[in-house]
Design an enzyme around this catalytic site. Structure first.
Site, PDB file in Angstrom:
ATOM      1  CB  THR A 282     -25.572  20.740 -17.313  1.00  0.00           C
ATOM      2  OG1 THR A 282     -24.530  21.554 -16.770  1.00  0.00           O
ATOM      3  CG2 THR A 282     -26.757  21.607 -17.707  1.00  0.00           C
ATOM      4  CG  ASP A 283     -21.377  15.544 -16.642  1.00  0.00           C
ATOM      5  OD1 ASP A 283     -20.576  16.099 -15.865  1.00  0.00           O
ATOM      6  OD2 ASP A 283     -21.278  14.351 -16.982  1.00  0.00           O
ATOM      7  CB  ALA A 284     -18.204  19.214 -16.816  1.00  0.00           C
TER       8      ALA A 284
END
Length: 565
Positions: A282-284
């Site tokens: 995932t992204d942040a």
């Protein structure tokens, strides 16, 4: 069933045995820890103690720290970690993405403006060598977003531009080179940023292309990166409604999720349609684009259940780890899905050879690589080939002290220290200094006192200066929803009032889209970065000692007819 001998892992029997044996020897808690890629913002011992007091993570990311601190951090983490860590950084421009002394070879858009894939490969090599020198092994790059919307507040110079073919070529070159040198690439931000004019850090944004157009543009870039062997893909907090609806007919609008929570996008599109077999990260998950989509207690385990293998960052690590364990106990994450995710994490580590032992590192040896002369020469070459003369009034260039001894100098730059949250590395003063060293008399513009009828006489300016030079140093940033020129008071005192009578040149060091706010300026130049190499090459080109070579990777005219005037 994950094929560990296939793209992108290509594991041999010994590596597969290590993956299987390591997985078999883990408790549920240890497996859960592997799902987390945590942030070590300052890479300090107290951060390590806090994290390892809660879990043993599968990966971590460094923000920019000194070379010595990065080396010390890696050495300390090796002692802490039973299973080798994936150590990541935002290696989007060069080694400066992990260490303060690192080389900024060029922004992705600067790279693209050279239209030379070898420059992209050089940038990737500088990233790989400088990051590996301090123990990192995972590049959160290349960005293969497409800057289709010039109003997007986050993509901009972080992309290889708006031409899908050029984005594909540059991204593929980066993947190949960085992985040849032993780092895992992560193509991002699937399903693709740059369409929306909103920032996924602040809102769940949308890629609103139809399926066929998406597949011919973003999809082609992802397919090229996958076929080039990228070990990982970073998924963004970005919705792609057309593909979601095609893969799940009848889905309600309110059930359409961003990529980080979408089984349609992660499994149906990325894995099934594009054939990606590697690790999905995932992204942040601290971004509002993630937190707005679903209650966090549900979202944390659902990201893994719906197709992600690794969970990036945490709002509160102890709480998010608890949410993940709760999701496993409740069956949201099945034992099979947990083992699949951890297998891909371990297989990524094995593909990097981490199971065979870790290469010794030291601050001394790292110092010989980080910021080295070879990488700096690549940055100079990139600047030389990238700076773009977007439009030119015939006869104005080149500028020399003989032709234009007196320059009125306008700066468009936040004050040192920034205004509010907005900060940028000062650069305008460096341009002024270099011009003065050339022999120009450079006088900075000072706002006139307010009052219609009482301003400085027009003819005083026209007769007092031979050239007007604007230098803009504004860059897009996360949490800055709009970055536009804000002309000075009163009444736009520094607008182009004299362009019809005094030769005028506008230079943008960062944002390539300033013709939106100054369409009638007749000579306009884009540099795409504000580092010293770009500033040096800018002066070389202004004075005629070097030709302009860059090819604009975007529509710098912003679709406005009057910007061509």
């Amino acid at each position: 069933m994950i094929d560990l001998k296939a793209n992108p892992f290509y594991l041999d029997n010994d590596a597969i045995a290590w993956v299987e044996n390591t997985l078999a020897g883990m408790t549920t808690e240890e497996k859960t820890g592997q799902l987390f890629c945590v942030l070590f913002k300052e890479a300090k011992p107290e951060e390590f103690d806090y994290v390892y007091g809660i879990l043993s993570p599968g990966g971590c990311m460094y923000r920019v720290v000194s070379t010595a601190r990065a080396v010390a951090a890696t050495q300390a983490l090796r002692v802490h970690s039973k299973v080798p860590l994936l150590i990541a950084a935002n290696l989007e421009k060069g080694g400066n993405g992990i260490v303060a002394e690192g080389t900024l070879v060029g922004s992705p858009m600067e790279i693209a403006a050279t239209d030379d894939v070898q420059i992209a490969a050089n940038m990737a090599e500088a990233c790989a060598r400088e990051a590996a020198a301090v123990g990192a092994n995972w590049a959160f790059a290349p960005i293969i977003d497409i800057d289709t919307n010039f109003r997007n507040p986050i993509t901009n110079t972080r992309t290889f531009g708006s031409d899908p073919a050029r984005v594909r070529r540059m991204g593929e070159a980066y993947v190949k080179r960085v992985q040849e040198l032993g780092l895992a690439a992560s193509i991002k931000h699937f399903p693709g940023d740059g369409q929306d004019e909103r920032d996924q850090h602040l809102v769940t944004s949308i890629n609103d292309m139809d399926c066929d157009t998406w597949m011919a543009t973003y999809g082609a870039a992802y397919k090229a990166g996958i076929e080039a062997g990228t070990l990982t893909v970073m998924v963004g907090h970005i919705m792609q409604p057309a593909w979601t609806r095609r893969l799940n007919p009848g889905i309600r609008d309110e059930d359409i999720m961003p990529g980080t929570l979408s089984p349609e996008l992660m499994q149906g599109l990325l894995r099934d349609k594009l054939g990606f077999n590697g690790l999905i990260c995932t992204d942040a998950t601290t971004m509002a684009g993630y937190t707005l989509a679903m209650s966090r207690r549900h979202a944390v385990p659902e990201s893994i259940a719906r197709g992600a293998d690794m969970f990036l960052f945490a709002r509160n690590l102890e709480e998010d780890y608890g949410f993940m364990l709760d999701g496993i106990r409740q069956g949201i994450i099945t034992p099979q899905r947990l083992d699949e995710a951890v297998t891909r994490i371990l297989a990524t580590k094995a593909a990097l050879g981490l199971h065979k032992g870790l290469r010794p590192i030291s601050a001394e040896t790292a110092g010989q690589v980080v910021g080295c002369a070879r990488h700096q020469s690549w940055a100079e070459e990139c600047a030389d080939k990238a700076i773009t003369l977007v439009k030119e009034q015939p006869g104005v260039l080149p500028i020399t002290p003989q032709r234009y001894p007196r320059i009125l100098f306008y700066t468009v730059e936040p004050p040192v220290g920034g205004e509010g949250n907005y900060k940028v590395q000062p650069a305008c003063a460096k341009v002024k200094s270099l011009l003065e060293a050339e022999g120009f008399q450079v006088e900075e513009f000072v706002s006139q006192p307010y009052g219609e009828g009482f301003t400085t006489k027009y003819e005083e300016v026209v007769k007092g200066y031979d050239l007007i030079l604007y230098v803009a140093n504004l860059s897009t940033k996360s949490n800055q929803t709009v970055v536009r020129i804000e002309w000075k008071q009163p009444m736009g005192a520094d607008c182009g009032h004299y362009i019809n009578d005094v030769p005028t040149v506008f230079v943008s060091l960062e944002n390539p889209y300033h013709l939106l706010d100054f369409p009638r300026v007749k000579t306009y130049i884009n540099c795409y970065s504000n580092n010293d190499h770009c500033i040096h090459q800018l002066v070389e080109k202004l004075t005629g000692r070097s030709a302009f070579k860059g090819k604009s990777p975007v529509d710098a005219f912003c679709g406005k007819w009057d910007a061509h005037l």
